[in-house]
Motif scaffolding. Sequence first.
Motif, PDB file in Angstrom:
ATOM      1  N   PHE A 131       0.832  -1.189   0.000  1.00  0.00           N
ATOM      2  CA  PHE A 131       0.000   0.000   0.000  1.00  0.00           C
ATOM      3  C   PHE A 131       0.872   1.247   0.000  1.00  0.00           C
ATOM      4  CE2 PHE A 131      -2.287  -3.512   1.865  1.00  0.00           C
ATOM      5  CZ  PHE A 131      -3.517  -3.445   1.219  1.00  0.00           C
ATOM      6  N   TYR A 273     -13.737   8.581  -0.879  1.00  0.00           N
ATOM      7  CA  TYR A 273     -12.438   7.895  -0.874  1.00  0.00           C
ATOM      8  C   TYR A 273     -11.838   7.787  -2.271  1.00  0.00           C
ATOM      9  CZ  TYR A 273     -12.868   6.989   4.048  1.00  0.00           C
ATOM     10  OH  TYR A 273     -12.963   7.169   5.403  1.00  0.00           O
ATOM     11  N   ALA A 277      -8.091   9.378  -3.046  1.00  0.00           N
ATOM     12  CA  ALA A 277      -7.060   8.588  -3.725  1.00  0.00           C
ATOM     13  C   ALA A 277      -6.623   9.269  -5.017  1.00  0.00           C
ATOM     14  CB  ALA A 277      -7.580   7.186  -4.004  1.00  0.00           C
ATOM     15  N   ALA A 284      -7.580   3.705  -5.442  1.00  0.00           N
ATOM     16  CA  ALA A 284      -8.038   3.519  -4.063  1.00  0.00           C
ATOM     17  C   ALA A 284      -7.571   2.189  -3.484  1.00  0.00           C
ATOM     18  CB  ALA A 284      -9.557   3.619  -4.001  1.00  0.00           C
ATOM     19  N   SER A 285      -7.317   1.198  -4.336  1.00  0.00           N
ATOM     20  CA  SER A 285      -6.883  -0.117  -3.860  1.00  0.00           C
ATOM     21  C   SER A 285      -5.498  -0.076  -3.221  1.00  0.00           C
ATOM     22  CB  SER A 285      -6.883  -1.115  -5.017  1.00  0.00           C
ATOM     23  OG  SER A 285      -6.052  -0.658  -6.062  1.00  0.00           O
ATOM     24  N   THR A 287      -4.690   2.177  -0.971  1.00  0.00           N
ATOM     25  CA  THR A 287      -4.832   2.932   0.273  1.00  0.00           C
ATOM     26  C   THR A 287      -5.392   2.058   1.390  1.00  0.00           C
ATOM     27  OG1 THR A 287      -7.098   3.693  -0.225  1.00  0.00           O
ATOM     28  CG2 THR A 287      -5.264   5.047  -1.026  1.00  0.00           C
ATOM     29  N   VAL A 289      -7.637   2.470   4.822  1.00  0.00           N
ATOM     30  CA  VAL A 289      -8.593   3.420   5.384  1.00  0.00           C
ATOM     31  C   VAL A 289      -8.958   3.016   6.801  1.00  0.00           C
ATOM     32  CG1 VAL A 289     -10.963   4.272   5.225  1.00  0.00           C
ATOM     33  CG2 VAL A 289      -9.565   4.111   3.157  1.00  0.00           C
ATOM     34  N   ALA A 300     -15.515   3.097   2.089  1.00  0.00           N
ATOM     35  CA  ALA A 300     -14.138   2.683   1.833  1.00  0.00           C
ATOM     36  C   ALA A 300     -14.080   1.373   1.062  1.00  0.00           C
ATOM     37  CB  ALA A 300     -13.383   2.555   3.152  1.00  0.00           C
ATOM     38  N   ALA A 305     -10.706   0.184  -1.215  1.00  0.00           N
ATOM     39  CA  ALA A 305      -9.623   0.351  -0.253  1.00  0.00           C
ATOM     40  C   ALA A 305      -9.602  -0.802   0.745  1.00  0.00           C
ATOM     41  CB  ALA A 305      -9.794   1.678   0.492  1.00  0.00           C
ATOM     42  N   TYR A 306      -8.466  -0.962   1.421  1.00  0.00           N
ATOM     43  CA  TYR A 306      -8.342  -1.941   2.503  1.00  0.00           C
ATOM     44  C   TYR A 306      -8.777  -1.231   3.778  1.00  0.00           C
ATOM     45  CZ  TYR A 306      -6.299  -5.668   5.370  1.00  0.00           C
ATOM     46  OH  TYR A 306      -6.108  -6.706   6.254  1.00  0.00           O
ATOM     47  N   CYS A 307      -9.939  -1.580   4.283  1.00  0.00           N
ATOM     48  CA  CYS A 307     -10.530  -0.844   5.405  1.00  0.00           C
ATOM     49  C   CYS A 307     -10.234  -1.528   6.733  1.00  0.00           C
ATOM     50  CB  CYS A 307     -12.040  -0.703   5.214  1.00  0.00           C
ATOM     51  SG  CYS A 307     -12.821   0.314   6.492  1.00  0.00           S
TER      52      CYS A 307
END
Length: 356
Positions: A131, A273, A277, A284-285, A287, A289, A300, A305-307
């Motif tokens: 990330f 989001y 990004a 966004a992938s 990031t 969150v 997210a 994203a990885y939340c």
Amino acid sequence: MALVAIGDAVTFVGENISEMASQISMTWRPVEELHIDLSEFVTWRAKDSGAPVMRALIDSAQEVRAPIRPGVSHVESSPMNPRRPKKRRSSSEVCSFHRSRPRGRRVPAPKPDSRNPSGIFPHMSAARSRFSAVLFDMDGVLIHSKPVVEHSWRKVALSHGRHISDQEMHELVHGRPGSYTVNALFPNASAEEKQEIRNRVESIEERTPCASIAGVEKHIQSLAEYRIRFGLVTSGWQVRIEFVLQSLGLAGRFAVIVNRDDVSRGKPDPEPYLLAASRLGLPASETIVYEDSLSGVRSAAGAGAYCVGIGGEELLESGARTAVPDFTGITFQPRSPGEVAMRFPAGHELLMACSG
């Protein structure tokens, strides 16, 4: 839909499965036949194309003990298609590809994280990903604002003869833009009345100090020391954002700030989001969150994203990959040059790229 492993070959029945296989790591046992039911699946968006992809729930795999003839696969009825009879289908009717792993060593099929019943396999995704940035929500992530938010909305609503239940507070207030909340709570009010309600709520929130979430200042300091970019994505407004960041000593520290006025669709829509990004020049992938509300987690996750949920395990059901109560148990460990591992209390790591 079904997936069958026969000898050295893995056979897929269905559409878009080759793309699914390229997205997740799967290891197969050298058994006579391994059957995985794809009747339960997660539909998600591919990183770039946005095309729907089927991701198998590996924990539903089961060995088929009945002997089979080489070159013949079994397709069973499923809960989504209970009337479909069992039948045999020749291998010429399906597409197949060979496993690259040599035979001989027995490796158990991967299991999903016990804290993540959705079957997204956070530990698998983390092992294959690096990330580039971290995005924070504000209320409930940087600061303990729930008591203030609940007090302000309940006080103003009661003055208009409206009681807000706990469920309404959870679903209509926390993590939502004020415009959404006032429309949901007061659908019959005039535009002038709605604006007056919002102004009164915001005036209370703007001047009420809140304590910070445990460990968040140290976490942000570590991100800065390792040159990891970070931003803020909030449903708050500019005056309140400035008040909160000044009170925490974080003014001017965030690379990007997205507030409610920057987007046409607030959380749970992915737009906030995706915009953050984009301003960082990243998909966004790439990031991570931090979110505490259901609407924020959905925003997210919808952006790709990885939340990481700040709160309880109920956030996992909305798309968070893992959940922690606060930032105190998250540590950093340098890896190769330009790379640092962010380590979580449960033991899994996320690799972060250091900039410049």
